[in-house]
Design a protein around this motif. Structure first.
Motif, short mmCIF file in Angstrom:
data_model
loop_
_atom_site.label_atom_id
_atom_site.label_comp_id
_atom_site.label_asym_id
_atom_site.label_seq_id
_atom_site.Cartn_x
_atom_site.Cartn_y
_atom_site.Cartn_z
N GLY A 3 0.81 -1.22 0.00
CA GLY A 3 0.00 0.00 0.00
C GLY A 3 0.84 1.26 0.00
O GLY A 3 0.28 2.36 -0.01
N CYS A 4 2.16 1.14 0.01
CA CYS A 4 3.03 2.33 0.08
C CYS A 4 2.94 3.13 -1.21
O CYS A 4 3.06 2.60 -2.31
N LEU A 5 2.75 4.45 -1.07
CA LEU A 5 2.61 5.34 -2.22
C LEU A 5 3.94 5.98 -2.62
O LEU A 5 3.99 6.79 -3.53
N SER A 6 4.99 5.65 -1.91
CA SER A 6 6.33 6.21 -2.15
C SER A 6 6.36 7.73 -2.04
O SER A 6 7.09 8.40 -2.77
N LYS A 8 7.39 9.27 0.50
CA LYS A 8 8.64 9.54 1.24
C LYS A 8 8.45 10.37 2.51
O LYS A 8 9.44 10.88 3.04
N ALA A 9 7.21 10.54 2.96
CA ALA A 9 7.02 11.29 4.21
C ALA A 9 7.70 10.56 5.36
O ALA A 9 8.26 11.20 6.26
N CYS A 10 7.69 9.23 5.34
CA CYS A 10 8.32 8.47 6.42
C CYS A 10 9.83 8.68 6.43
O CYS A 10 10.46 8.68 7.48
N ALA A 11 10.40 8.88 5.24
CA ALA A 11 11.86 9.01 5.14
C ALA A 11 12.34 10.42 5.42
O ALA A 11 13.50 10.63 5.78
N ASP A 19 12.81 4.72 6.01
CA ASP A 19 12.61 4.88 4.58
C ASP A 19 11.93 3.63 4.00
O ASP A 19 12.59 2.74 3.47
N ILE A 20 10.61 3.61 4.10
CA ILE A 20 9.87 2.42 3.66
C ILE A 20 10.06 2.14 2.16
O ILE A 20 10.25 0.98 1.78
N PRO A 21 10.01 3.15 1.27
CA PRO A 21 10.21 2.83 -0.16
C PRO A 21 11.54 2.12 -0.44
O PRO A 21 11.60 1.23 -1.29
S1 SF4 Z 1 4.74 7.68 4.43
FE1 SF4 Z 1 6.28 6.17 3.72
S2 SF4 Z 1 5.22 4.19 3.92
FE2 SF4 Z 1 3.63 5.76 3.99
S3 SF4 Z 1 2.93 5.95 1.84
FE3 SF4 Z 1 4.53 7.50 2.17
S4 SF4 Z 1 6.44 6.50 1.52
FE4 SF4 Z 1 4.93 4.87 1.81
#
Ligand code: SF4
Length: 343
Positions: A3-6, A8-11, A19-21
């Protein structure tokens, strides 16, 4: 991860910087060393090469890919839908075009070298030609560098060995261009920001020796050259690509300053991801989710501000595609609004 949209808010925005992506890319690389990859992964990973080849005969390829039968086949075999058409008249004539004027340096170095991306150049070519025209009107000479693959689709699908090879090859070229004194600029935010994020990670360097600027970063260096309008026009609304918003905090205010400098009013609309997120929204099993994400933020904002189609400006190619797909109009890129204002 699916479900990751890339975005990059997590990173970038999360203080823990998870950095989930990137984890997703590594996971896919490891997973598909043991299991068979779906065919469409190869299609997505090589989309830059495919578009580049197809752009030589856009009418032919559009007639093959943009009809009900092929849409049905794409949907039921490759699980992909609503693939955007190629631009009928791509800007091949612009490649390496170098408009000199009295502002060019004596060594014939252009004021800016435009680094193309496959999506703008082959599927939204007027944005590229309008960018060149506007910069020329500012008295700046532009060189459009011949297209080369950026590698982001390889990274997203976890073909990390091929991505590393591409990064090494491109980094040498971008370094050479930088060393010869050419400022570099890209158009599509998600592709341009790869040069300062995924490339640095891959090269294990904080400074790779080159920087490809976003359009608003480059224009901010030349504010004094912007034409000033005397006639007031209508207000504009800006909705930015989510990766751009998270990676470069002042990227939206830079556009606002540019518009104000020209005497135009630009309102920044706070939105999240449009739900397209590269290929995410084209995936059949993400389709409903993609539409819900759009409704949540983008559709809501358009309705709340009563934004008319000619007022909405969108920096991301996939975001413009998503607006067209769901709201049935194609918003302009900010540079197109600036150019139209001085025509
Ligand atoms: S915040 Fe990170 S895990 Fe969530 S959608 Fe964005 S890139 Fe993917």
């Amino acid at each position: 991860m699916d479900g990751c949209l890339s975005c990059k808010a997590c990173a970038t925005q999360c203080p823990i910087h998870v950095d989930i992506p990137t984890y997703k890319a590594k996971f896919l690389q490891l997973y598909y060393r043991q299991f068979r990859r779906p065919l469409r992964d190869y299609l997505i990973a090589n989309i830059e090469t495919i578009l580049s080849i197809q752009s030589k005969l856009p009418r032919f390829w559009n007639s093959i890919t943009q009809n009900p039968l092929s849409s049905f086949l794409f949907k039921h075999t490759l699980k992909l839908r609503d693939l955007p058409p190629l631009t009928q008249n791509p800007n091949h004539h612009l490649t390496f075009s170098h408009q000199h004027n009295h502002h060019s340096s004596p060594l014939n170095i252009p004021n800016v070298t435009l680094i193309q991306d496959a999506f703008t150049s082959f599927c939204d070519a007027p944005v590229l030609s309008d960018m060149v025209t506007f910069l020329n009107k500012m008295g700046l000479s532009v060189e459009v560098h011949p297209f080369f693959k950026n590698g982001k689709p390889l990274h997203i699908t976890g073909f990390l060995d091929a991505f590393t090879k591409q990064v090494n090859q491109n980094s040498r070229l971008l370094k050479e261009l930088t060393q010869s004194g050419q400022p570099l600029m890209g158009i599509e935010p998600s592709m341009t920001l790869v040069y300062r994020d995924e490339y640095c990670q891959c090269l294990k360097q904080k400074d790779p020796g080159f920087k490809v600027l976003l359009p608003q970063e480059f224009l901010s260096l030349h504010l004094d050259r912007l034409p000033k309008l005397t006639q007031p026009t209508h207000d504009f609304y800006l909705m930015s690509h989510c990766t751009e918003q998270t990676a470069e905090y002042n990227s939206q205010t830079q556009w606002k300053t540019i518009f104000e400098k020209m005497g135009l009013n630009l309102e920044i609309v706070p939105v999240g991801c449009c739900g397209m997120a590269g290929m995410y929204g084209h995936d059949t099993h993400h389709h409903t989710h993609s539409k819900h994400i759009y409704d949540l933020s983008w559709k809501n904002a358009i309705e709340k501000h009563s934004i008319q189609p000619h007022q909405l400006l969108v920096t991301g190619y996939s975001c413009r595609t998503q607006v067209k797909r769901i709201s049935h109009f194609r918003p302009a890129h900010p540079i197109q609004a600036l150019l139209n204002s001085i025509k």
